[in-house]
Design a protein around this motif. Structure first.
Motif, PDB file in Angstrom:
ATOM      1  N   HIS A 195       0.852  -1.190   0.000  1.00 18.27           N
ATOM      2  CA  HIS A 195       0.000   0.000   0.000  1.00 18.27           C
ATOM      3  C   HIS A 195       0.887   1.238   0.000  1.00 18.27           C
ATOM      4  O   HIS A 195       2.054   1.156  -0.356  1.00 18.27           O
ATOM      5  CB  HIS A 195      -0.924  -0.019   1.233  1.00 18.27           C
ATOM      6  CG  HIS A 195      -1.842  -1.186   1.236  1.00 18.27           C
ATOM      7  ND1 HIS A 195      -2.952  -1.268   0.424  1.00 18.27           N
ATOM      8  CD2 HIS A 195      -1.799  -2.338   1.940  1.00 18.27           C
ATOM      9  CE1 HIS A 195      -3.564  -2.420   0.633  1.00 18.27           C
ATOM     10  NE2 HIS A 195      -2.886  -3.091   1.544  1.00 18.27           N
ATOM     11  N   TYR A 196       0.337   2.383   0.396  1.00 15.20           N
ATOM     12  CA  TYR A 196       1.114   3.621   0.425  1.00 15.20           C
ATOM     13  C   TYR A 196       0.956   4.307   1.772  1.00 15.20           C
ATOM     14  O   TYR A 196      -0.139   4.394   2.309  1.00 15.20           O
ATOM     15  CB  TYR A 196       0.659   4.578  -0.690  1.00 15.20           C
ATOM     16  CG  TYR A 196       0.989   4.036  -2.041  1.00 15.20           C
ATOM     17  CD1 TYR A 196       2.227   4.282  -2.625  1.00 15.20           C
ATOM     18  CD2 TYR A 196       0.077   3.241  -2.723  1.00 15.20           C
ATOM     19  CE1 TYR A 196       2.543   3.748  -3.856  1.00 15.20           C
ATOM     20  CE2 TYR A 196       0.388   2.704  -3.963  1.00 15.20           C
ATOM     21  CZ  TYR A 196       1.618   2.962  -4.518  1.00 15.20           C
ATOM     22  OH  TYR A 196       1.933   2.437  -5.733  1.00 15.20           O
ATOM     23  N   LEU A 197       2.065   4.811   2.297  1.00 16.31           N
ATOM     24  CA  LEU A 197       2.085   5.559   3.543  1.00 16.31           C
ATOM     25  C   LEU A 197       2.437   6.998   3.218  1.00 16.31           C
ATOM     26  O   LEU A 197       3.486   7.267   2.622  1.00 16.31           O
ATOM     27  CB  LEU A 197       3.115   4.971   4.515  1.00 16.31           C
ATOM     28  CG  LEU A 197       3.328   5.736   5.823  1.00 16.31           C
ATOM     29  CD1 LEU A 197       2.060   5.698   6.681  1.00 16.31           C
ATOM     30  CD2 LEU A 197       4.506   5.158   6.584  1.00 16.31           C
ATOM     31  N   LEU A 198       1.574   7.924   3.594  1.00 13.43           N
ATOM     32  CA  LEU A 198       1.824   9.339   3.377  1.00 13.43           C
ATOM     33  C   LEU A 198       2.880   9.798   4.374  1.00 13.43           C
ATOM     34  O   LEU A 198       2.705   9.659   5.584  1.00 13.43           O
ATOM     35  CB  LEU A 198       0.529  10.131   3.582  1.00 13.43           C
ATOM     36  CG  LEU A 198       0.598  11.609   3.257  1.00 13.43           C
ATOM     37  CD1 LEU A 198       0.752  11.816   1.753  1.00 13.43           C
ATOM     38  CD2 LEU A 198      -0.641  12.306   3.745  1.00 13.43           C
ATOM     39  N   THR A 199       4.007  10.304   3.890  1.00 14.23           N
ATOM     40  CA  THR A 199       5.097  10.722   4.768  1.00 14.23           C
ATOM     41  C   THR A 199       5.229  12.242   4.873  1.00 14.23           C
ATOM     42  O   THR A 199       5.828  12.738   5.804  1.00 14.23           O
ATOM     43  CB  THR A 199       6.440  10.143   4.300  1.00 14.23           C
ATOM     44  OG1 THR A 199       6.674  10.565   2.953  1.00 14.23           O
ATOM     45  CG2 THR A 199       6.426   8.625   4.383  1.00 14.23           C
ATOM     46  N   ARG A 200       4.671  12.968   3.895  1.00 14.25           N
ATOM     47  CA  ARG A 200       4.705  14.427   3.938  1.00 14.25           C
ATOM     48  C   ARG A 200       3.563  14.983   3.114  1.00 14.25           C
ATOM     49  O   ARG A 200       3.256  14.476   2.042  1.00 14.25           O
ATOM     50  CB  ARG A 200       6.028  14.963   3.381  1.00 14.25           C
ATOM     51  CG  ARG A 200       6.137  16.498   3.456  1.00 14.25           C
ATOM     52  CD  ARG A 200       7.391  17.037   2.781  1.00 14.25           C
ATOM     53  NE  ARG A 200       7.581  16.555   1.414  1.00 14.25           N
ATOM     54  CZ  ARG A 200       6.930  17.016   0.336  1.00 14.25           C
ATOM     55  NH1 ARG A 200       6.037  17.975   0.458  1.00 14.25           N
ATOM     56  NH2 ARG A 200       7.190  16.518  -0.858  1.00 14.25           N
ATOM     57  N   MET A 201       2.932  16.021   3.660  1.00 17.78           N
ATOM     58  CA  MET A 201       1.953  16.780   2.901  1.00 17.78           C
ATOM     59  C   MET A 201       2.292  18.250   3.134  1.00 17.78           C
ATOM     60  O   MET A 201       2.481  18.669   4.280  1.00 17.78           O
ATOM     61  CB  MET A 201       0.530  16.467   3.356  1.00 17.78           C
ATOM     62  CG  MET A 201      -0.533  17.019   2.429  1.00 17.78           C
ATOM     63  SD  MET A 201      -2.232  16.575   2.919  1.00 17.78           S
ATOM     64  CE  MET A 201      -2.291  14.843   2.467  1.00 17.78           C
ATOM     65  N   LEU A 202       2.437  18.976   2.031  1.00 17.84           N
ATOM     66  CA  LEU A 202       2.902  20.354   2.088  1.00 17.84           C
ATOM     67  C   LEU A 202       4.227  20.395   2.851  1.00 17.84           C
ATOM     68  O   LEU A 202       5.138  19.673   2.495  1.00 17.84           O
ATOM     69  CB  LEU A 202       1.826  21.262   2.690  1.00 17.84           C
ATOM     70  CG  LEU A 202       0.533  21.328   1.853  1.00 17.84           C
ATOM     71  CD1 LEU A 202      -0.591  21.974   2.637  1.00 17.84           C
ATOM     72  CD2 LEU A 202       0.794  22.091   0.558  1.00 17.84           C
ATOM     73  N   HIS A 203       4.352  21.170   3.912  1.00 15.97           N
ATOM     74  CA  HIS A 203       5.627  21.304   4.630  1.00 15.97           C
ATOM     75  C   HIS A 203       5.703  20.444   5.888  1.00 15.97           C
ATOM     76  O   HIS A 203       6.697  20.493   6.603  1.00 15.97           O
ATOM     77  CB  HIS A 203       5.865  22.775   4.996  1.00 15.97           C
ATOM     78  CG  HIS A 203       4.821  23.324   5.920  1.00 15.97           C
ATOM     79  ND1 HIS A 203       3.574  23.710   5.471  1.00 15.97           N
ATOM     80  CD2 HIS A 203       4.823  23.512   7.257  1.00 15.97           C
ATOM     81  CE1 HIS A 203       2.869  24.128   6.502  1.00 15.97           C
ATOM     82  NE2 HIS A 203       3.592  24.023   7.600  1.00 15.97           N
TER      83      HIS A 203
END
Length: 127
Positions: free
Chosen positions: A72-80
């Motif tokens: 699957h996918y793990l979100l590691t950064r969104m914007l800053h």
């Protein structure tokens, strides 16, 4: 006559889906709105992951990073704001917190996704 019926069904579906949309808001640690995407086009089988990918295409200032993990996918950064040992990204769909992978959670027409960056766990973000 069959072709006319099929064409009519397709046309009705197209017109109805021309108004299909979803929305997404991204909030920082202090609940400030960092990004707000209203009236985004909805497509069938759209996931939460698909939504933030589409948002990044509409607004190139909206950036994210992710890593593949366990298929699957793990979100590691969104914007800053990045994933750290003490902070992370959480999301709700229509006010309901989920712990599913972003590519597993499927959206429906008119769904609203709220991403928020929180300390330690999502329960602290609500305080």
């Amino acid at each position: 006559m069959q072709n006319l019926s099929t064409l009519l069904i397709l046309l009705i579906g197209f017109v109805a889906c021309a108004m299909c949309e979803v929305s997404m808001v991204v909030q920082g640690l202090d609940h400030e709105t960092l990004a707000n995407f209203q009236h985004m086009p909805y497509t069938s089988d759209m996931s939460v992951r698909d939504l933030y990918i589409e948002a990044s295409k509409l607004d190139h200032a909206f950036t994210y990073s992710e890593v593949p993990l366990q298929g699957h996918y793990l979100l590691t950064r969104m914007l800053h704001l990045s994933l750290t040992p003490t902070h992370g990204w959480f999301y709700e769909v229509n006010g309901e917190l989920t712990n599913e992978w972003v590519d597993v959670t499927k959206l429906k027409e008119n769904d609203h996704v709220r991403w928020y960056y929180a300390r330690a766990g999502p329960e602290l973000a609500r305080q």
